[in-house]
Write an enzyme that holds these catalytic residues in place. Structure first.
Site, PDB file in Angstrom:
ATOM      1  N   LYS A 100       0.853  -1.186   0.000  1.00 45.13           N
ATOM      2  CA  LYS A 100       0.000   0.000   0.000  1.00 45.13           C
ATOM      3  C   LYS A 100       0.890   1.237   0.000  1.00 45.13           C
ATOM      4  CE  LYS A 100      -3.033   2.891   2.697  1.00 45.13           C
ATOM      5  NZ  LYS A 100      -3.545   3.198   4.049  1.00 45.13           N
ATOM      6  N   GLY A 161      -7.986   9.281  10.246  1.00 46.41           N
ATOM      7  CA  GLY A 161      -8.200   9.382  11.687  1.00 46.41           C
ATOM      8  C   GLY A 161      -9.289  10.336  12.116  1.00 46.41           C
ATOM      9  N   GLY A 188     -11.059   7.827   7.183  1.00 47.38           N
ATOM     10  CA  GLY A 188     -12.221   8.641   7.518  1.00 47.38           C
ATOM     11  C   GLY A 188     -13.419   7.895   8.052  1.00 47.38           C
ATOM     12  N   ASN A 209      -8.407   1.667  10.334  1.00 46.05           N
ATOM     13  CA  ASN A 209      -7.571   1.359  11.484  1.00 46.05           C
ATOM     14  C   ASN A 209      -8.083   2.087  12.725  1.00 46.05           C
ATOM     15  OD1 ASN A 209      -3.955   1.498  12.173  1.00 46.05           O
ATOM     16  ND2 ASN A 209      -5.615   0.656  13.358  1.00 46.05           N
ATOM     17  N   THR A 210      -8.040   3.422  12.676  1.00 45.80           N
ATOM     18  CA  THR A 210      -8.391   4.216  13.853  1.00 45.80           C
ATOM     19  C   THR A 210      -9.812   3.945  14.340  1.00 45.80           C
ATOM     20  OG1 THR A 210      -6.959   5.954  12.953  1.00 45.80           O
ATOM     21  CG2 THR A 210      -8.363   6.547  14.807  1.00 45.80           C
TER      22      THR A 210
END
Length: 260
Positions: A100, A161, A188, A209-210
């Protein structure tokens, strides 16, 4: 449910998850397992996958025999840094070529630098990498990245995030409608409904992730995200009813009513 195909390989899950920001590798492992994800991203500059001897390694928590690793260039602000980072990842992961790419332009917003991203993508593709690329939601840039040879384009829904969800669904639809490679929303997403909306728009997958790692209960949120992605994909495949303003359509039959 139909499978996601990236660079010729099939995946049952359309949810891709990051491995950073958890309190420890055990929590990472439990959240990833609950998410059902088969592809996991790893920030080479921040996570030990063997480059730091004697310290806990993500490879022990999430064995590469069970997951497809997606090394990423988080924290890179130039094409040269990103290229160097992914070449290191290829060495650490015994020739692994699915990566990535993200080249950031601003440390405050983490918005991508698209000029540097395009330059890095072109070099990496020529170097034999299968590049999944983080991009703005500009449909022209997305098309250029595909033409370079990227195996997936990954437009942001909103800033990394931020948890703001999809701020520009119209641009995402333009990218989706014109792409011949998978379109995966990256950045997002804040909660399961955001993931479902992305999939209902026609995205091929969602990376996050976040949204999981910073939830009050990351493992439970991972489960919710799995369900959101699956529900959104099924709704997209089913085809929603058209929106009709002031056009009543009773759900019950009107013919043959008593007294009519």
């Amino acid at each position: 449910m139909d499978e996601l195909i990236i660079a010729g390989k099939s995946y049952a899950s359309r949810l891709l998850v990051g491995t950073g920001k958890y309190k420890d590798f055990d929590e990472t492992r439990r959240a990833v397992e609950e998410s059902g994800a088969q592809i996991v991203t790893v920030a080479i500059r921040r996570t030990n996958i063997g480059q730091t001897a004697g310290e806990p390694s993500l490879l022990d928590a999430l064995p590469p025999s069970q997951y497809t690793y997606l090394p990423n260039t988080a924290g890179c602000y130039s094409a040269d840094d990103a290229i160097r980072t992914l070449r290191l990842a290829r060495e650490l992961l015994d020739g692994h070529d699915l990566v990535k790419l993200e080249v950031l332009g601003d440390p405050k917003t983490l918005y991508p630098n698209m000029m540097e991203t395009l330059r890095a993508a072109e070099i990496l593709v020529k170097d034999g990498f299968k590049v999944m690329v983080y991009t703005s939601d500009d449909p022209i840039i997305a098309r250029q990245l595909e033409e370079i040879g990227c195996v997936a384009v990954m437009p942001l829904a909103s800033l990394i995030g931020s948890g703001m969800g999809i701020l520009n669904p119209w641009n995402l639809r333009l990218i989706i409608d014109n792409a011949k490679v998978p379109v995966i929303v990256d950045a997002g997403v804040g909660t399961a409904s955001d993931a479902a909306i992305a999939m209902e728009l026609g995205c091929d997958g969602v990376l996050m992730n976040t949204a999981i790692a910073h939830a009050k209960n990351p493992v439970l949120m991972a489960s919710a995200m799995k369900k959101g992605v699956e529900a959104g994909r099924e709704a997209y495949l089913a085809g929603r009813m058209p929106r009709k303003l002031y056009s009543a359509d009773p759900s019950s039959p009107t013919a043959g009513l008593i007294g009519s």
